[in-house]
Design an enzyme around this catalytic site. Sequence first.
Site, PDB file in Angstrom:
ATOM      1  N   ASP A  36       0.849  -1.218   0.000  1.00 57.48           N
ATOM      2  CA  ASP A  36       0.000   0.000   0.000  1.00 57.48           C
ATOM      3  C   ASP A  36       0.872   1.250   0.000  1.00 57.48           C
ATOM      4  O   ASP A  36       0.566   2.234  -0.676  1.00 57.48           O
ATOM      5  CB  ASP A  36      -1.037   0.004   1.147  1.00 57.48           C
ATOM      6  CG  ASP A  36      -0.470  -0.158   2.541  1.00 57.48           C
ATOM      7  OD1 ASP A  36       0.727  -0.484   2.691  1.00 57.48           O
ATOM      8  OD2 ASP A  36      -1.244   0.037   3.504  1.00 57.48           O
ATOM      9  N   GLY A 125      -2.648  -8.393  14.366  1.00 61.47           N
ATOM     10  CA  GLY A 125      -2.528  -8.079  12.940  1.00 61.47           C
ATOM     11  C   GLY A 125      -3.866  -7.986  12.229  1.00 61.47           C
ATOM     12  O   GLY A 125      -3.913  -8.030  11.007  1.00 61.47           O
ATOM     13  N   ASP A 173      -5.532  -0.385   5.835  1.00 60.01           N
ATOM     14  CA  ASP A 173      -6.393  -0.812   6.945  1.00 60.01           C
ATOM     15  C   ASP A 173      -7.564   0.149   7.136  1.00 60.01           C
ATOM     16  O   ASP A 173      -8.726  -0.258   7.217  1.00 60.01           O
ATOM     17  CB  ASP A 173      -5.586  -0.896   8.247  1.00 60.01           C
ATOM     18  CG  ASP A 173      -4.396  -1.832   8.120  1.00 60.01           C
ATOM     19  OD1 ASP A 173      -4.340  -2.577   7.133  1.00 60.01           O
ATOM     20  OD2 ASP A 173      -3.526  -1.804   9.003  1.00 60.01           O
TER      21      ASP A 173
HETATM   22  C1  GLA Z   1       0.012  -2.803   8.377  1.00 59.97           C
HETATM   23  C2  GLA Z   1      -0.179  -1.377   7.863  1.00 59.97           C
HETATM   24  C3  GLA Z   1      -0.766  -1.362   6.459  1.00 59.97           C
HETATM   25  C4  GLA Z   1      -0.001  -2.281   5.512  1.00 59.97           C
HETATM   26  C5  GLA Z   1       0.231  -3.649   6.151  1.00 59.97           C
HETATM   27  C6  GLA Z   1       1.128  -4.529   5.326  1.00 59.97           C
HETATM   28  O1  GLA Z   1      -1.222  -3.415   8.560  1.00 59.97           O
HETATM   29  O2  GLA Z   1      -1.039  -0.658   8.730  1.00 59.97           O
HETATM   30  O3  GLA Z   1      -0.791  -0.036   5.976  1.00 59.97           O
HETATM   31  O4  GLA Z   1       1.211  -1.696   5.116  1.00 59.97           O
HETATM   32  O5  GLA Z   1       0.798  -3.553   7.452  1.00 59.97           O
HETATM   33  O6  GLA Z   1       0.524  -4.837   4.110  1.00 59.97           O
END
Ligand code: GLA
Length: 385
Positions: A36, A125, A173
């Site tokens: 992202d 996560g 996210d």
């Molecule tokens: C975390 C970050 C996101 C993205 C993911 C990896 O969740 O908040 O912005 O970079 O890691 O894809």
Amino acid sequence: MIAKIQEIFRRQYGSSAATSVYFSPGRVNLIGEHIDYNGGFVFPAALSIGNYGVFSPRSDRKIRLYSENFQSAGILSVDLDGLAYRKADSWANYAKGVIREMMSRGTIEHGFDAAVYGDLPQASGLSSSASIELLFATYCNDAYAIGLSRPELAVLCRKVENEYIGVNCGIMDQFVIANGKKDHALLLDCATLLFTAVPLDLDDHSIVICNSKVKRGLVDSKYNERRAECDAALALLSKHGSLRHLCDLDPAAFEASAVDLPDVLYRRAKHAVTENARTKGAAEQLKNHDLAGFGGAMNASHDSLRDDYEVSCPELDRLVDLAREHGAIGARMTGAGFGGCTVNIVPKALVPAFTTAVTEGYYRTYGLLAEVYLAAPSDGTRKVV
Ligand code: GLA
């Protein structure tokens, strides 16, 4: 769950004042990891588990904040003029930062009482913090008639996470939590924020999440290190012609221009470029009901995150190996990595045996009790009562 959170509110504030209830989901990313912030495509879904909030307006300038997930923190009482970050305020900083930012977009002259309860596992996560941010942003947007769109709320919450909380995350996210759609994943172009909702027609398969129970300790420093490595690779690759993002390159163009990259930067950039191509391909495969192709792309994504991007860990790799041995047609880590969860596509009929075999195998290797959840892709943050 709604009755439970209303009861929590009454217990804490002892009031029967008029309240509204909001729900904000967590998220699982199916594919498109760590791109992202490289201008790539991601393919996440909002979940049916997340955070509930009960809100009741006040006539003075006080904000009172309580979370059932952080009971020992009690009720935090702050003033609309005193919303600066304070480490000691723990979870409440996500709410404070959002309220402060919303005050710069509209008129907020009276406060509110809020009680929050989440059924997302913390630090696993699945984006509990972005879920809390959107919960408060969506409530403030409605209650104070601020008039931001869902994508604008996502951008605002990411700003809070970057500048107020101090975590240098990308947009994925917050965006999917704000804009998620029931039974769909969002194919989001992070360079433009244009997106399409793709139906998750998985025939007779389920999306199964396995929580490694490894808390993501290293994640903040390693996350920033990966971002810096991508920036360094971009700077070197830009010598061959201007480039805004690593993901502007397709794999062939990347290979042609990558000859001068040092090994580590080459592998980081290769992950970004190939992951972007895999993600676009995977969304097409899903639209064409090519589930085997979709699962294969998920597997390749994990291998690239493990070997080239180096954000997995032995426990996540073990969960992925066990999943592949016990019937998953696609298995990969999801989110930032260094612990947290895996996401797996598993034939429905195999889910009970899969769950037993994976949790037992994992326990034998690491002595940890993995938790397994069935993901139900849901709508974005919303008022429920
Ligand atoms: C975390 C970050 C996101 C993205 C993911 C990896 O969740 O908040 O912005 O970079 O890691 O894809």
